[in-house]
Design an enzyme around this catalytic site. Structure first.
Site, short mmCIF file in Angstrom:
data_model
loop_
_atom_site.label_atom_id
_atom_site.label_comp_id
_atom_site.label_asym_id
_atom_site.label_seq_id
_atom_site.Cartn_x
_atom_site.Cartn_y
_atom_site.Cartn_z
N HIS A 35 0.75 -1.04 0.03
CA HIS A 35 -0.07 0.14 0.02
C HIS A 35 0.92 1.03 -0.08
O HIS A 35 0.77 1.89 0.86
CB HIS A 35 -0.94 0.14 1.24
CG HIS A 35 -2.09 -0.72 0.97
ND1 HIS A 35 -2.36 -2.10 1.19
CD2 HIS A 35 -3.34 -0.51 0.59
CE1 HIS A 35 -3.36 -2.78 0.94
NE2 HIS A 35 -4.21 -1.72 0.58
N HIS A 40 -10.97 -6.56 0.39
CA HIS A 40 -9.96 -6.50 -0.88
C HIS A 40 -10.80 -6.52 -2.04
O HIS A 40 -11.28 -7.72 -2.30
CB HIS A 40 -8.96 -7.49 -0.45
CG HIS A 40 -7.71 -7.99 -1.73
ND1 HIS A 40 -6.85 -6.94 -1.97
CD2 HIS A 40 -7.67 -9.08 -2.59
CE1 HIS A 40 -6.20 -7.36 -2.95
NE2 HIS A 40 -6.64 -8.72 -3.30
N GLU A 53 -8.87 4.49 2.46
CA GLU A 53 -8.05 3.59 3.27
C GLU A 53 -7.03 4.12 3.96
O GLU A 53 -6.76 3.84 5.21
CB GLU A 53 -7.18 2.47 2.05
CG GLU A 53 -8.22 1.54 1.38
CD GLU A 53 -7.59 0.24 0.79
OE1 GLU A 53 -7.99 -0.51 0.58
OE2 GLU A 53 -6.25 0.53 0.45
#
Lengths: 276, 276, 276, 276, 276, 276
Positions: free
Chosen positions: F35, F127, F189
């Site tokens: 990420h 996900h 996120e």
């Protein structure tokens, strides 16, 4: 971000730097399984993750950074609990993967790490029943890597309790030791939980009415479907009453130290296990 | 046709009569695996078949025919030999099933017997590495039977050597016993081969140059790919030199007698294992 | 140990020596299946093993040792018996592998032999229904070998009865031949059993009341679930009454001789099947 | 929308009405495979679909609507072409499913139809190599249905050429018939293509230079990897030169008529195959 | 034989010539699925095949033959219809492959084409639910190819509707567009069917009593088992009433033109998608 | 032990009490995936676990304890990251399960909970790429349960971001929202990580040199093997710069509130989703 050996707590760029130094990557394999009324159900996964973390750190320290350690996310679920080592998969709260699932899971994760560049991999097992399936998964990952032309991977497979030596066993189990299989929710696991996750243990919930018939006497065979009567009412196979945080420290220290030796034997150029 | 407990030597009509009496059906699971230069490669399959035959006969005798025994054809091939219990699957002559294959094989054969009408089934294992995969196969057979509404099947899973008691071990291994895992091609297997298949043993082929480093000292972990150096040159893990036909008789008699007790515990109405 | 072409009766060191000479390795594939009341249930596995053994020996003799033969352990279990070639898998005593299991089994065993170093492999089939699944397993083994860079393996797949020539058929079946599929428990299999395993045949158990409706008249299609009425009461598809040991000798000799030719065609450098 | 027996040309509401009358549902199984230079590669799938359509219509006509026929979409891809029946899967243009894929495909489609309410199902095969895998898929679909408590399904499995009777064979092959396996791209398939899909045949592309060595002489065994030399250069196994649309009509009419009888034998209450 | 881009209508020799020029091979993936009472059940398979054919032809035209297109047989069956994109797999007429089956099917077909020599492959999807499973199948085919040393394959995966641009959407859906997932049996699919297969559409069968509650309002989650009430009675998710052949032409032309651009971006040396 | 909704922090006896009240059991499904350089790799697993925990607590609160929530251990690993939603599985640090593995894993865990007695199950996905495989796993678990006669299970499948409503999106993304697929490591996120795990985010590591080309412009198709150039150098698909803990609170609150409504719609007797 804090410095961490855990992939889960590491960004990808940091991970790549570590891996570029040929780090040892640990894959902790646990279970989500009943552990009596005095412990949370995460024991096998949580302890293995903690032991892998401690080993990764000790490895780096012991080799002065020559061998770095990285701990992959834990496999949280394990193979069907068997009555002789986990009380049986019929017990509610015990979550079971079938054999082919855990084989595939171990293969895929291991192969992913190989694709990332990992060449030194340690499967650390913390749920007795998993071992053979992890072994198969590791072999399949190697076969897939080999088909891709990657042939310099080495995988070590171990269960952390096998690194507690006899002297420690005699010290911690003065009344006799009945084997690691029966240590399900017993002194070893409870002591380590008191060390690593004290909030997830409650020694007051060791209800004598429930914690009877311990250590369990189990047949030297398995029966399917499971005969529920063979499992003690608590679901524990030995009595956790003598557990202490101090014993947890001893167990961790001994096991970690011996695992570090074994890992260096295999992964540092210096030698192999025969030389000690 | 001669009278026989082996399905292979029985016609289908005789089989059906026996099964109609709720016979116990044994499934021997072995391997085709190197066992040094002094024994043929059939050891695990052949011994397990022989032990299952002896147990089936003893069961009928001990129960005055109340529990008849039938022995299914052996599963001749086993899971990949592991270095700590079989020398490793890298050795030529050692034939390996992958994990999913042996799971499926155990499931299909077990389920076929259930469809035939068998309700009392004993998986007798004779290759250390097979156990967990047989366990999974047996569970899958039960799940399939249950989906078909068949819910009165009971399966017992055992390894024959676990029924050799401590007294016998002390008698036969006066210099100390290193565990069943290291007994690969050692005194137990060789003595039983001398009893059951003397033509397939040649004690003269125990070449001292080859049979060194025994009992093997192996790490308390596995490594993949296998490190060939860890396996002794003979492929045996302990020395077979002290093997005799007489020890074979003792081993057979003790193990069979104890297996008969365990089988009766589970399959006769008289009681269960807790009562002895 | 006696000299033997069977891996099961050979120690690993002897096996490695033979294999080093580029021996042809046979994999017999049979079944555990009802064969009426006059024969034991091992027929398909036992005959194929015996035929493979005879062929291996004849091959060595015919080539003056240039091509040695080794016979792997038999696959004792086969694909579901079909009504038109085995009476049907609904019959008790007939043990069935599912399609994916026999594919995997054939693949794993074949690949294990390739890993051992075998480059010339013959799958000898003795249960009509197996063929396509063995073919698939052999192909998968080759694909796996190829991915490992091993591309010099050759596999021959055959059913032994296909090597009985027309002249012999006319001689042995003077009243007409109804095809190998209907030969289940008929004259060919019974005669060969009388030759190789006379103790496992009992011609007196050919009960006329049971052995009626033979040769079976079966539809030119299959039905699932199996319609039990279509199978004759004995489970045999043709009548074994005319079987003799002498016919067994003829069948063995013809089939073995022709198989040896076919194997040499493929595996000796001298030529290929087109040249005869 | 036009009236059609093909699910592909039918809306779902019409389908449900037909199925409510307990229609027979056909599943055509073909292949996408080279068929020489004179025919398109769809032969096995296209012919089987056409034959299933003709059979479905004839069934309804013959039973005065008592048994309606529905034809599911064809399985367009088949099992690996084998050298003795399709020239081999090494040939470009021949598309291959692995064994487990075609098993799963047959199972899923068959089970979907069962879930729709179909209880009378006919698998019509048009690619020699498929048969055993379809059989396994059909059995697995039945097992899944049975586990769901659905136990009144009947499945018939057939290959359409098996319904061409001997008289027709003698008429159409005056010079002798070499077996259906060798009919790959020969007179039967070409004649039927000339009938059903004349645009996809070009008799002028039967190049003598290419169409030599026919009928092919192939060994009575298989070899892997395929020995390319064994396949004739055209990829056909027998010569299509004598093919005509008229022969196509005869072949269709005979096969359809006999299939209708067989289907009525199994699916109408009137009787079974033994009675004709 | 007529000239055709479809493998099904092409002989193997012509196919090999085309492939030798490094043609782009399309694999259409559809479904056999209810599409209300106004359309046949082939929609997803038939439209995707038609769109692939149109794209293959346009590709050749646009590149002056530099990039030829070949269309493989369609995968006629798709993944379980989901309620939010296809009304649900509980509806009769909707045929479902399980996830592993469609993965294997996509893998095998793709790998077969690679073995034929195809290096430029386009999976064209026409059933919303298939996408992820095709992706996995394509990856597995690549992995298998890579293990065989074939590493110059490129696969493009797309759904044809994603190439209808926003301007066209605004033109064709003046009252607002509810998303491709809800277009099941709506204006897009119906208009394209009116263009390509007018005989398989019947606008008169749009029964108002049935075609209510459209566009469907569905939850932003899935429920299993499917709650039948959530699906509108027709099985369509949006109303097809405004469909016309002319809209079909527009949709085809726009989508094909954009797909040609995307395919050239990836498969001609001239550039990549970033450059437009 | 502290009170907790997490199975991992709950002993088995407490779990059984909760489950006896027909609690809703959540299964969080995440991934271990790169990420960018500003966040740890646990994001998908950790956030989903946190969101499931918050939802479980809110559910109990909102229903005054009528519906209790339990959160199973997270599935820590996810399906292969795709370029259009996760940057691609070629990136080191991104760990990939194959399709069949995640299907099996979802099936086994879900079925285990059903065996424990759970009848209300929520798969919460975090996900993007996992969804279809979880759907398949859930269906397979239901099929297995149904075969065992358990037919009162209901499973809800959702992705938590789908419950952020349009008003919130407009508020949080004033410059326009590019879709949840591109939100990989973006504002949503990152803001949620700042809320739940601030130690695992380091906004200072958003290096402008690396965080360019955002939001990523990706093709409307996939390519395999992945074209590395299409992924921005950071691995993020949109820019996280505007992330704040406050936005995390808003996102959590909105999503949790809407998920609670959806869960009550399905699992409380009071109504269903149509009524809001």
């Amino acid at each position: 971000m804090k410095k961490s050996v855990f992939m889960e707590e590491m960004d990808a760029f940091t991970y790549r730097e570590k891996l570029a130094k040929d780090a040892v990557v640990f894959i902790p394999v646990g279970a989500l399984e009943q552990h009596g009324s005095h412990m949370a159900m995460c024991v096998d996964a949580a302890l293995t993750k903690a032991m892998a973390g401690a080993t990764a750190e000790a490895l780096t320290a012991d080799t002065d950074g020559a061998l770095e350690g990285i701990v992959c996310s834990a496999i949280n679920f394990g193979y069907r609990s068997q009555q002789r080592s986990g009380g049986g998969f019929h017990l509610s709260g015990t979550t079971s993967l079938s054999g082919t699932t855990i084989i595939s899971l171990a293969r895929d994760i291991c192969y992913s790490l190989i694709e990332d560049g990992a060449r030194k991999i340690v499967f650390m097992n913390g749920h007795y029943e998993n071992y053979q399936f992890i072994f198969e998964g590791a072999e399949l990952a190697l076969e897939k890597a080999s088909a891709e032309g990657i042939r310099d991977v080495k995988i070590q497979l171990l269960s952390y309790w096998d690194f507690v030596d006899d002297a420690t066993i005699q010290e911690l189990y003065p009344d006799g030791f009945t084997g690691w299989d029966l240590e399900h929710a017993g002194v070893m696991e409870t002591s380590l939980m008191l060390l690593f996750y004290p909030d997830l243990v409650d020694m007051d919930r060791i209800d004598p009415a429930l914690y009877t018939g311990l250590p369990a006497e189990l047949p030297n065979y398995d029966v399917l479907p499971i005969v529920a009567d063979y499992t003690p009412p608590s679901g524990c196979l030995s009595h956790p009453g003598a557990s202490t945080r101090e014993k947890g420290i001893i167990l961790r220290d001994v096991a970690v130290a011996n695992m570090v030796i074994a890992i260096e034997d295999e992964f540092s150029g210096a030698g192999d296990f025969h030389e000690d």
